[in-house]
Design a protein around this motif. Sequence first.
Motif, short mmCIF file in Angstrom:
data_model
loop_
_atom_site.label_atom_id
_atom_site.label_comp_id
_atom_site.label_asym_id
_atom_site.label_seq_id
_atom_site.Cartn_x
_atom_site.Cartn_y
_atom_site.Cartn_z
N PHE A 281 -6.10 2.01 -38.02
CA PHE A 281 -7.56 2.05 -37.91
C PHE A 281 -8.18 2.36 -39.27
CE2 PHE A 281 -11.32 4.71 -37.82
CZ PHE A 281 -12.21 3.95 -37.09
N ALA A 282 -7.70 3.42 -39.92
CA ALA A 282 -8.29 3.85 -41.19
C ALA A 282 -8.12 2.79 -42.27
CB ALA A 282 -7.65 5.17 -41.64
N SER A 283 -6.96 2.15 -42.32
CA SER A 283 -6.68 1.15 -43.35
C SER A 283 -7.58 -0.07 -43.18
CB SER A 283 -5.21 0.73 -43.30
OG SER A 283 -4.36 1.85 -43.52
N MET A 287 -10.50 -1.66 -45.60
CA MET A 287 -10.35 -3.04 -46.06
C MET A 287 -11.54 -3.90 -45.64
SD MET A 287 -6.28 -3.97 -45.74
CE MET A 287 -6.07 -3.46 -44.03
N ASN A 288 -12.19 -3.53 -44.55
CA ASN A 288 -13.35 -4.27 -44.07
C ASN A 288 -14.66 -3.75 -44.66
OD1 ASN A 288 -11.82 -5.99 -42.45
ND2 ASN A 288 -11.83 -4.55 -40.74
N LEU A 313 -7.62 0.94 -50.47
CA LEU A 313 -7.64 -0.29 -49.68
C LEU A 313 -9.01 -0.94 -49.64
CD1 LEU A 313 -5.48 1.01 -46.71
CD2 LEU A 313 -4.76 -0.64 -48.43
N ALA A 314 -10.04 -0.25 -50.13
CA ALA A 314 -11.39 -0.81 -50.14
C ALA A 314 -11.45 -2.01 -51.08
CB ALA A 314 -12.40 0.26 -50.56
N PRO A 315 -12.17 -3.08 -50.71
CA PRO A 315 -12.23 -4.28 -51.54
C PRO A 315 -12.75 -4.02 -52.95
CG PRO A 315 -13.22 -4.67 -49.39
CD PRO A 315 -12.94 -3.20 -49.48
#
Length: 351
Positions: A281-283, A287-288, A313-315
């Motif tokens: 969930f967190a990942s 990422m989204n 993991l953030a874009p």
Amino acid sequence: MIKKLPSGRWQVDIQPGGRGQKRIRKSFPSKAEAQRFERWALLQHDSGTLGPALKKDKRKLSELIEAWYLAHGKYLRDGERRYRHLKRMAVALRDPVAAKMTAKPYAVYRSLRIEEGRSPKTCNNELGYLNAVFNELHQTGEISYPSPLIKVKPIPIPEREMGYLDHDEIQAIFTELRERTVNPHVFLVARLSLETGARWSEAEGLTLQRLKPYLVTFDQTKSGKKRAVPVSKGFYTELYRHLQEHGSFGTSTISAFRRAVERSGVLLPQGQCAHILRHTFASHFMMNGGNILTLRKILGHASINMTMRYAHLAPNFLEEAVKLNPLANQAKNGGAILCLGDEPKGQKAGS
């Protein structure tokens, strides 16, 4: 009065009863310890127990553990489990007189635990439990000395890789849960963890009373603080019907989940099965494009440091390093740019 001695130690020199009364002189390695003893002595005098308290404390470690449990430990969520663990440790340490306990026997005990195959994290937890006993009793005036293990450092633990599931792996596991799992609760518990980031125990402990239209409230949390997370209308309806029929999810769903994971063929990092859906969930949240502070609230982390494990993991993670470095504006305005390493050896730039 507290003063520093030529030896470097700090001496407490007080007469709690006033002039003509019993005088107390005692030295300590640090000023902080001297100040704590001074406050303790004055408190004991006010309660009329200074005389007995100043006598040598011959209580054994097991007796202090008992005192800690009755005064504090039994009110903790994991108090009973921690109490049993502490009693076993006292036996393993040969139950020394607590006031004479030193760090060396504990260091030997910890080495033996590691040789037996105990993890560094388990050993660090044990150190924390023992320190908590001494610290709590010291703060409440039950003992006049600090923890003898206060200077023992925890074993350094390398940060573990945080695993998460991709969409195909999620599909494979949930197909197993829906089609081949006998347990009637495990599918919804797993989905609740995946859709809200809840710990498995939090999801498993959900009751109908904690389910409101499109909102679930977790009260069996690690920190003891309640946490509310929204859910979709469709999922809320599924949860409501299931809990209305069964009353609760029960407490044996994790084994069924582990078996489903094994049947699916999805390989997980060691020791992460119970938390894999929370990590997933967190990942995916990051990422989204999710906000790290919002994620912290959803997961219920006490410290942002825990949530920062997912930040990479953030874009746009660390994009500012390119946009806001000292040369970024210089390049934007057409200024000279440093090109280190481009010139031939011995030739100066611009020559």
